[in-house]
Every structure is written in C-alpha cells, then in structure tokens.
Design an enzyme around this catalytic site. Structure first.
Site, PDB file in Angstrom:
ATOM      1  N   GLU A  18       0.834  -1.208   0.000  1.00 23.66           N
ATOM      2  CA  GLU A  18       0.000   0.000   0.000  1.00 23.66           C
ATOM      3  C   GLU A  18       0.867   1.255   0.000  1.00 23.66           C
ATOM      4  OE1 GLU A  18      -2.644   1.682  -0.143  1.00 23.66           O
ATOM      5  OE2 GLU A  18      -4.367   0.366   0.113  1.00 23.66           O
ATOM      6  N   ASP A 204      -9.830   1.902  -4.028  1.00 28.29           N
ATOM      7  CA  ASP A 204      -8.808   1.823  -2.981  1.00 28.29           C
ATOM      8  C   ASP A 204      -7.962   3.101  -3.014  1.00 28.29           C
ATOM      9  OD1 ASP A 204      -6.841   0.908  -1.134  1.00 28.29           O
ATOM     10  OD2 ASP A 204      -7.137  -1.156  -1.742  1.00 28.29           O
TER      11      ASP A 204
END
Length: 299
Positions: A18, A204
């Site tokens: 991430e 996301d």
C-alpha cells in the site's frame, strides 16, 4: 495506447502492499506492507529493496520536510528516521478502539498529514462497519478529527488548484469530493464525483495527474482507472496481471511512470498459482501523462 508497458519491479511479494510514494532525493519508491508490518524502499538505481520492520500494521508513509518520513502505524502517527531505523510516536488517536487501525494517508499542499481509520478486518474488505474516522495531523503535531462513521478510509488527494479534496471510503463504492480550504485545512460540502461499476469492484488508493484527472486503484478489480472529476466520466482503464490492486502514485525522474501496489492476503494456493505476481509492485510506463510530486509533512 499500445505503448503502455507494465512490469513487476523486484521479486518480493507482499501481503498487503500500500501507499506508494516517490522519494525524489533517493530516486526510490517508498511503500508499506500493512499486515506484513514493514516499510519498504525500492531503489530505481540499484533495483534493490530495503525494508524496516515495525511493531504494528503500518498503513501509509509520507515525506517529512525536516528529513526522514512520517507513518501511520496502528492508531499512531509516527516519525521514521530511515538511517538509524528509529520509529518515534508523534500522536495517538482512538485509544478507546483497540481493534481499529489507520489505513491510507497523504500530505496536503500545506504540509498537513491526512489519514483515516477502519476496524480490523475479519478477512479482506470484511469488517465491522462505520468504525473509522478521518483525521489531520498538523505541523504543530496537533490532531483534528473531521468526521466518523467511515467503513474503510482510503484514497485521498487534492485538485491542482487545492480547492477540492478527493476522498474514498471504499465500501461506499464512490469517489467523493469536498470543498477545501487550504488556509485552515477544513473540508465541507461532500458529494460523489464517480460511482464504480460492478466489474471495477472496490475503490482503494488514488492519485492525481498534472491534467487534474484522478487515478484510482480498484481492489479485486485488477485495474487502475482514470476519472474526470468534473464530468464524472471514466476516461481510461489499465488492467494489471493481479486482481488485488491497492494503490497508485506517479514517480520516476519526471513523474511520468506510475507505480501500483498490490496484495496477496486472502488468496488461496490456487489463486496464487494463477496470479504469481500477486503482492508485487508494478511500474506502468507509456501512459502519456505525468503526476504531481508528493508534498512533505511540515512538522
């Protein structure tokens, strides 16, 4: 469009990659492995990855004006001195919610660190809902809470004129916009600028390009999509060789390359054999657009 090239950089595979971030000084890509609890730095010069383990799920990383980096770690804002591998807590939130953690975070054009929280996942994207909030860490290390009732606080960025703040709460399947006051860091007038199609799955991480368009990584959708926040139209879809694409940023010497993180958590052996690059870091070249350099945290 045939000039677009996608390659997996490095051989490492992460559980929940991430928060990619380009560090111009180091010619390197920073990113985190949330459930793997490490902060990573891939050098575009040596092609090597360095990783620093941390003591809690680490969900975002940002540059710091005074040097080093800032992180969201568990429910803490923290500072990381890379050279000495030292992590120092800067501020804490949500002491009353021991199963919550921070998720995505990013620094605004004035040097404030925005980041939101979520409940611990039972499995990917399955969790107790409306447990999260959105916060800002100011340069004086004070923290302000903007709102709560968030499911999965996720992608965030600002318009080129700094008057709009873009934000994703993943399980709303929407990319939202707020009016933004750069002087104070206040947000208001929330509205949706894009609703995801079924095949795009869960929105996301997100970043903005120099034309003011948004790029959103679609978790379980295996793609990044380019959106026009003015018209609410999708302009482009770039498919990747993995389903669990988590976030994206621009980098490289002129910010013309896109880096995309991905995850392998929640995949069984069969899924991993079908997608051996799951959890990898991808570089996309040939998009024909450039990105905006990240802002450093002012504190």
């Amino acid at each position: 469009m045939s000039s677009i090239k996608i390659e997996c950089v490095g051989s490492e595979r992460y559980r929940l990659g991430e928060s990619p971030l380009w560090d111009e000084k180091e010619n390197a890509l920073l990113y985190v492995d949330i459930t793997g609890r490490k902060v990573c730095r891939w050098s575009s010069v040596t092609k090597q990855v360095q990783a620093i383990p941390v003591d809690a799920p680490v969900s975002s990383v940002a540059l710091r004006k005074s040097g080093g980096y800032v992180l969201t770690l568990g429910t803490r804002f923290a500072a990381l001195e890379w050279q000495v591998r030292q992590v120092t807590t800067v501020a804490r939130v949500e002491g009353e919610k021991p199963t919550n953690r921070f998720n995505d975070g990013k620094v605004d054009p004035a040097g404030r660190y925005f980041a939101g929280t979520m409940a611990e996942e039972i499995r990917p994207a399955v969790l107790e809902r409306r447990q999260g909030s959105l916060y800002t860490l100011f340069s004086d290390l004070s923290v302000v809470k903007h709102f709560d009732q968030v499911d999965i606080s996720n992608g965030l960025d600002w318009s080129l004129d700094h008057r709009t703040f873009f934000y994703i709460d993943s399980l709303s399947y929407s990319v939202d916009a707020f009016d933004y006051d750069l002087q104070t860091g206040k947000i208001g007038n929330r509205r949706s600028v894009y609703r995801l199609e079924k095949e795009e799955s869960i929105p996301d991480g997100m970043c903005v390009d120099t034309e003011g368009k948004l790029w959103v990584a679609c978790y379980d959708g295996g793609r990044v999509i380019r959106l026009d926040p003015e018209t609410g139209k999708r302009l482009q879809t770039v498919k990747l060789p993995v389903d669990k694409t988590t976030s994206c940023c621009f980098g490289g010497k002129d910010y013309s390359e896109m880096f995309v993180t991905s995850a392998s958590d929640g995949m069984d052996k069969e899924g991993l054999s079908r997608q051996p690059q799951a959890g990898g870091i991808f570089k996309i070249t040939g998009l024909g657009v450039k990105g905006v350099a990240p802002y450093p945290f002012g504190g």
